[in-house]
Write a protein that holds these residues in place. Structure first.
Motif, PDB file in Angstrom:
ATOM      1  N   ARG A  23       0.826  -1.208   0.000  1.00  0.00           N
ATOM      2  CA  ARG A  23       0.000   0.000   0.000  1.00  0.00           C
ATOM      3  C   ARG A  23       0.859   1.256   0.000  1.00  0.00           C
ATOM      4  NH1 ARG A  23      -3.946  -1.404   5.067  1.00  0.00           N
ATOM      5  NH2 ARG A  23      -4.734  -3.360   4.224  1.00  0.00           N
ATOM      6  N   TYR A  24       2.038   1.138   0.588  1.00  0.00           N
ATOM      7  CA  TYR A  24       2.846   2.331   0.836  1.00  0.00           C
ATOM      8  C   TYR A  24       4.017   2.412  -0.121  1.00  0.00           C
ATOM      9  CZ  TYR A  24      -0.161   2.124   4.832  1.00  0.00           C
ATOM     10  OH  TYR A  24      -1.285   2.071   5.604  1.00  0.00           O
ATOM     11  N   PRO A  25       4.479   3.628  -0.416  1.00  0.00           N
ATOM     12  CA  PRO A  25       5.617   3.751  -1.325  1.00  0.00           C
ATOM     13  C   PRO A  25       6.859   3.104  -0.701  1.00  0.00           C
ATOM     14  CG  PRO A  25       4.811   5.933  -0.617  1.00  0.00           C
ATOM     15  CD  PRO A  25       3.960   4.913   0.038  1.00  0.00           C
ATOM     16  N   GLY A  28       8.311   4.379   2.364  1.00  0.00           N
ATOM     17  CA  GLY A  28       7.397   4.549   3.488  1.00  0.00           C
ATOM     18  C   GLY A  28       7.020   3.240   4.149  1.00  0.00           C
ATOM     19  N   ARG A  30       7.624   2.062   6.899  1.00  0.00           N
ATOM     20  CA  ARG A  30       7.251   2.205   8.298  1.00  0.00           C
ATOM     21  C   ARG A  30       5.756   2.500   8.476  1.00  0.00           C
ATOM     22  NH1 ARG A  30      10.470   4.874  13.276  1.00  0.00           N
ATOM     23  NH2 ARG A  30       8.697   4.624  14.647  1.00  0.00           N
ATOM     24  N   SER A  31       5.134   3.065   7.442  1.00  0.00           N
ATOM     25  CA  SER A  31       3.699   3.346   7.509  1.00  0.00           C
ATOM     26  C   SER A  31       2.880   2.082   7.735  1.00  0.00           C
ATOM     27  CB  SER A  31       3.217   4.008   6.211  1.00  0.00           C
ATOM     28  OG  SER A  31       3.740   5.299   6.088  1.00  0.00           O
ATOM     29  N   LEU A  33       3.285  -0.032   9.926  1.00  0.00           N
ATOM     30  CA  LEU A  33       3.280  -0.388  11.352  1.00  0.00           C
ATOM     31  C   LEU A  33       1.858  -0.481  11.932  1.00  0.00           C
ATOM     32  CD1 LEU A  33       5.566  -0.978  13.311  1.00  0.00           C
ATOM     33  CD2 LEU A  33       5.704   1.452  13.830  1.00  0.00           C
ATOM     34  N   MET A  34       1.106   0.595  11.792  1.00  0.00           N
ATOM     35  CA  MET A  34      -0.242   0.575  12.376  1.00  0.00           C
ATOM     36  C   MET A  34      -1.170  -0.424  11.681  1.00  0.00           C
ATOM     37  SD  MET A  34      -0.660   4.535  13.499  1.00  0.00           S
ATOM     38  CE  MET A  34      -2.422   4.515  13.836  1.00  0.00           C
ATOM     39  N   PRO A  35      -1.197  -0.499  10.351  1.00  0.00           N
ATOM     40  CA  PRO A  35      -2.049  -1.517   9.717  1.00  0.00           C
ATOM     41  C   PRO A  35      -1.710  -2.938  10.165  1.00  0.00           C
ATOM     42  CG  PRO A  35      -1.250   0.028   8.077  1.00  0.00           C
ATOM     43  CD  PRO A  35      -0.598   0.405   9.359  1.00  0.00           C
ATOM     44  N   TRP A  38      -3.180  -3.421  13.525  1.00  0.00           N
ATOM     45  CA  TRP A  38      -4.626  -3.595  13.430  1.00  0.00           C
ATOM     46  C   TRP A  38      -4.981  -5.036  13.071  1.00  0.00           C
ATOM     47  CZ3 TRP A  38      -8.183  -1.265  15.755  1.00  0.00           C
ATOM     48  CH2 TRP A  38      -8.246   0.127  15.864  1.00  0.00           C
ATOM     49  N   ARG A  42      -7.232  -7.261  15.562  1.00  0.00           N
ATOM     50  CA  ARG A  42      -8.561  -7.726  15.172  1.00  0.00           C
ATOM     51  C   ARG A  42      -8.680  -9.227  15.329  1.00  0.00           C
ATOM     52  NH1 ARG A  42     -12.364  -4.959  12.906  1.00  0.00           N
ATOM     53  NH2 ARG A  42     -13.151  -6.597  11.565  1.00  0.00           N
ATOM     54  N   VAL A  69       5.111   3.515  19.579  1.00  0.00           N
ATOM     55  CA  VAL A  69       3.987   3.857  18.713  1.00  0.00           C
ATOM     56  C   VAL A  69       2.708   3.244  19.275  1.00  0.00           C
ATOM     57  CG1 VAL A  69       2.989   3.532  16.421  1.00  0.00           C
ATOM     58  CG2 VAL A  69       5.409   4.121  16.664  1.00  0.00           C
ATOM     59  N   TYR A  73      -1.401   5.145  21.115  1.00  0.00           N
ATOM     60  CA  TYR A  73      -2.790   5.097  20.648  1.00  0.00           C
ATOM     61  C   TYR A  73      -3.665   4.309  21.614  1.00  0.00           C
ATOM     62  CZ  TYR A  73      -0.513   6.805  16.506  1.00  0.00           C
ATOM     63  OH  TYR A  73       0.233   7.566  15.648  1.00  0.00           O
ATOM     64  N   THR A  75      -6.441   2.832  21.294  1.00  0.00           N
ATOM     65  CA  THR A  75      -7.206   1.643  20.890  1.00  0.00           C
ATOM     66  C   THR A  75      -6.338   0.423  20.619  1.00  0.00           C
ATOM     67  OG1 THR A  75      -7.306   2.616  18.709  1.00  0.00           O
ATOM     68  CG2 THR A  75      -9.289   2.747  20.016  1.00  0.00           C
ATOM     69  N   PHE A  76      -5.033   0.510  20.838  1.00  0.00           N
ATOM     70  CA  PHE A  76      -4.206  -0.705  20.772  1.00  0.00           C
ATOM     71  C   PHE A  76      -4.056  -1.255  22.190  1.00  0.00           C
ATOM     72  CE2 PHE A  76      -2.052   1.157  16.804  1.00  0.00           C
ATOM     73  CZ  PHE A  76      -2.874   0.426  15.959  1.00  0.00           C
TER      74      PHE A  76
ATOM     75  N   ALA B 197      -5.877   5.222  15.264  1.00  0.00           N
ATOM     76  CA  ALA B 197      -6.135   4.282  16.353  1.00  0.00           C
ATOM     77  C   ALA B 197      -6.505   4.996  17.642  1.00  0.00           C
ATOM     78  CB  ALA B 197      -4.927   3.376  16.561  1.00  0.00           C
ATOM     79  N   PHE B 212       0.709   8.776  10.152  1.00  0.00           N
ATOM     80  CA  PHE B 212       0.693   8.046   8.888  1.00  0.00           C
ATOM     81  C   PHE B 212       2.050   7.394   8.611  1.00  0.00           C
ATOM     82  CE2 PHE B 212       1.571   8.022   4.287  1.00  0.00           C
ATOM     83  CZ  PHE B 212       0.619   7.093   3.886  1.00  0.00           C
ATOM     84  N   TYR B 232       6.371  12.136   4.509  1.00  0.00           N
ATOM     85  CA  TYR B 232       7.745  11.701   4.190  1.00  0.00           C
ATOM     86  C   TYR B 232       8.642  12.881   3.804  1.00  0.00           C
ATOM     87  CZ  TYR B 232       5.183   7.255   3.553  1.00  0.00           C
ATOM     88  OH  TYR B 232       4.365   6.171   3.701  1.00  0.00           O
TER      89      TYR B 232
END
Ligand SMILES: Cc1cc2nc3c(=O)[nH]c(=O)nc-3n(C[C@H](O)[C@H](O)[C@H](O)COP(=O)(O)O)c2cc1C
Ligand code: FES
Lengths: 217, 460
Positions: A23-25, A28, A30-31, A33-35, A38, A42, A69, A73, A75-76, B197, B212, B232
């Protein structure tokens, strides 16, 4: 000595992992991480230490960074939440619709206070802040689902469902301009002319005024 | 000063016969979230127009002419912001949609995403073209799961239909000789959908970018602004969901049409949100400059019990005392600033007479305390620690008159000293509550009990 080890979460999900990373370039990574967090949460209702190590390694950051990180948040979850994670909004608009009393009723019903999970792992109770549903308060989020305008009666129904082991179905609460029956619509017919939608052209608004809506055509 | 005689008066009431519901046309309609529904009603025609008939500069000029101001809270002119992007230099550029909607009292973006996801995609596509960004980032708050699913499915639908991806609206060469239009390669554009989140601070634009990127969502120092160094570290423009949705209609019907609604400094149509004890709370679309009275009484059916104040634009905006003058104020950026408040997100919260104001403000303060990221000292110590403790003390009946003076002073000292506007977002409403309802604070410290004891508000 043989220590029991957890099978890595993404070991048998290479396509999912690849899809998330793609999904990420390239610069990126590191982006992801959150997905990735999740996905784990889940499936397992929390993100355990071993999973965090695995995710950190996939993304290429230290475990401390990943932990930093995750802890940011709300909700983690570090520890598993119950089968039904009850998140009750306590912010102003919900408070004005009885949110405080809803919370107290939840405390009585579950025997938990905010932040706790019962021994059976059925319920977790958590106070949360504004869920973006202030016009239909008080709001109770069960797992991923919003239950809006939760009255005392509705709450009893929700618990009946949950105690029977079923995920309660939300009633879709509407208000303001979201009430579809009050909205007229025009549809562009295939031949390019405008026709009136089957639900009528102009229906009286609740206050007796009429909202005419033109098509954009 | 100049009133042009034959220029029709601007539309500032929803009941003006010329007014049409625009942004919210599909919201609440079953099945409206599908591409089929959207396209059958002219969907993606604005994007096609922008990408095939207009240059990026023309799109930006149209948005400037419309007078659209950002709907995320600060009201910054959208066209102007877009023109801040540096010249194209081969680096990746980003258009970011802020869908973190978490300011208490705000709930418009959620319905836009749930019921009309294609309107948002179309708006992002047009904005991407305008600033020549080929990647869009849509950051949705983690709790909005239905919105997330709807956006995910809509993005997949749009990709399958060639409305996202490589060569959007590419054309074959057409005609011959002088009449011929050459082939166009179309525009490459895709959207990355990213879930937050649960952190209010992620709505602050630079914190959102950190989030992000997989970092803790602490805000970044500005400058550099996102146009210089955003996602970025690359050139980025960020707008709110409602801002993007507005752009679709501005392109479709022209900036002049949009500017025919509203007041001098606030143009167009806007989603106002009404909550608190009123007969029909909810989101109402109205032209800019409509009054509180029109929203609360004519559409919302009026308060269900006597009211004493209203919060005009989300809980960070200073409350206004309930009065005929307040109710007749137009809800626009300039007027709200003039009366010492802000339009914010347009999330109006009605506060009933029977609600203890100190208790209500303690609730607001607790929200900002909970959401403070802890990065800077004034906010961590003032907002996250001191203020909630002071409110606890007051509500426990242990406060003194000196405490009130101290709190007022603290709040004054907080203003403008923190790293990001979150501390102000907490300080401003507290200051306003002292300004208008100091008597309730005094009653509480003098008697050890609130002037208005807690009443039941929960429906059976
Ligand atoms: C603490 C804080 C929270 C914010 N939350 C949001 C938000 O939830 N949604 C939003 O669109 N803008 C939010 N903003 C404003 C954004 O920083 C930014 O100005 C906005 O997204 C720009 O879009 P616009 O120009 O279209 O309004 C917030 C700002 C601050 C300081
Ligand atoms: S205050 Fe509860 S959803 Fe906004």
């Amino acid at each position: 000595m043989d220590l029991p080890t957890l099978k890595p979460f993404f070991e048998d999900k290479p396509e999912l992992l690849q899809e998330i990373l793609d999904r990420y370039p390239p610069n990126g990574r590191r982006s992801a991480l959150m997905p990735l967090m999740w996905e784990v949460q889940r499936a397992e209702r929390h993100i355990g230490e071993a999973r965090l190590h695995e995710i950190a390694e996939i993304v290429g950051v230290t475990v401390t960074e990943a932990k930093g990180v995750m802890s940011f948040y709300s909700t983690f979850h570090e520890h598993p939440v119950g089968r039904f994670h009850l998140q009750v909004c306590r912010t102003l608009s919900c408070k004005l619709a009885g949110g405080d009393e809803l919370y107290r009723a939840l405390v009585e019903e579950t025997g938990l206070v905010s932040g706790e999970t019962d021994a059976e792992g059925t319920f977790s109770l958590q106070n949360v802040e504004c869920l973006g549903s202030c016009g239909t308060g008080p709001v109770l989020q069960v797992n991923d689902t919003y239950h809006e305008r939760v009255t005392r009666t509705r709450l009893a129904e929700l618990f009946a469902e949950m105690r029977a082991g079923r995920e309660p179905v939300p009633t879709r609460e509407r208000g303001g301009d979201n009430v579809s029956a009050d909205k007229a619509e025009r549809v562009d017919a295939p031949d390019g002319t405008s026709v009136d939608a089957p639900d009528g052209t102009s229906v009286d608004a609740p206050d007796g005024t009429s909202d005419e809506e033109g098509g954009v055509a | 000063m100049s009133t042009v005689a034959d220029k029709p008066a601007a539309i500032t009431s929803r009941f003006d016969p010329r007014y049409e519901i625009t942004l919210y046309r599909h919201v609440g309609v079953d099945g409206a979230h599908t591409l089929e529904h959207y396209r059958a009603r002219g969907g993606y025609r604005a994007a096609e127009k922008a990408l095939t008939e207009m240059t990026p500069t023309q799109v930006i000029d149209e948005v400037k002419a419309s007078g659209l101001r950002g709907r995320g809270g600060a009201g910054f002119p959208a066209g102007l912001k877009w023109s801040f992007m540096p010249p194209i230099d081969g680096r990746q550029r980003f258009i970011v949609c802020n869908a973190d909607e978490s300011e208490p009292g705000s709930f418009k973006d959620r319905y836009l995403m749930e019921d009309d996801p294609h309107q948002l995609i179309e708006g992002m596509l047009i904005a991407g073209w305008a600033i020549q960004a080929t990647i869009g980032v849509l950051y949705v708050r983690g709790e909005y799961y239905v919105a997330y699913e709807r956006m995910r499915d809509a993005i997949a639908e749009a990709r399958a239909a060639g409305l996202l991806g490589r060569g959007v609206f590419a054309t074959e060469p057409d005609g011959e000789g002088d009449e011929a239009t050459p082939a166009s390669p179309g525009f490459d554009f895709d959207i990355i959908l990213h879930r937050g989140a649960g952190a209010y601070i992620c709505g602050e634009e630079t914190a959102l970018m950190n989030s992000f990127e997989g970092l803790r969502a602490n805000p970044r120092l500005k400058p550099p602004f996102p146009a210089q160094a955003g996602v970025y570290g690359l050139p980025t423009t960020i707008n709110n969901v409602e801002s993007f949705c507005s752009v679709v209609h501005i392109v479709e019907r022209g900036g002049a049409w949009y500017a025919s609604m509203g007041t001098d400094d606030s143009k167009g149509t806007k989603l106002y949100q009404l909550s608190g004890p009123v007969a029909r709370p909810g989101v109402y679309e109205m032209p800019m400059g409509a009054t509180f009275r029109e929203l609360i009484y004519d559409l919302g059916g009026g308060p269900t019990e006597p009211a004493k104040a209203l919060i005009p634009g989300g809980s960070s905006t200073p409350l206004l005392p309930w009065s005929d003058e307040t109710l007749d104020l137009p809800m626009d950026y300039g007027t709200m600033a003039r009366v010492g408040s802000m339009l914010g997100t347009g999330g109006v919260i009605v506060i009933p007479e029977s609600q203890c104001m100190v208790d209500a403000m303690a609730n607001v303060v607790r929200f900002y305390a909970h959401e403070s990221c802890g990065k800077c000292t004034p906010c961590r110590e003032g907002v996250a620690t001191w203020l909630p403790k002071m409110y606890q003390k007051l509500l426990a009946g242990l406060g003194t008159r000196d405490d009130l003076t101290l709190m007022e002073e603290m709040v004054r000292n907080l203003r403008g000293t923190a790293f990001c506007p979150l501390a102000d977002a907490c300080a401003m409403p507290v200051a306003a509550s002292f300004q208008h309802f100091r008597n309730e604070y005094e009653h509480l410290v003098d008697h050890g009990a609130p002037k208005y004891p807690t009443v039941s508000r929960w429906a059976e």
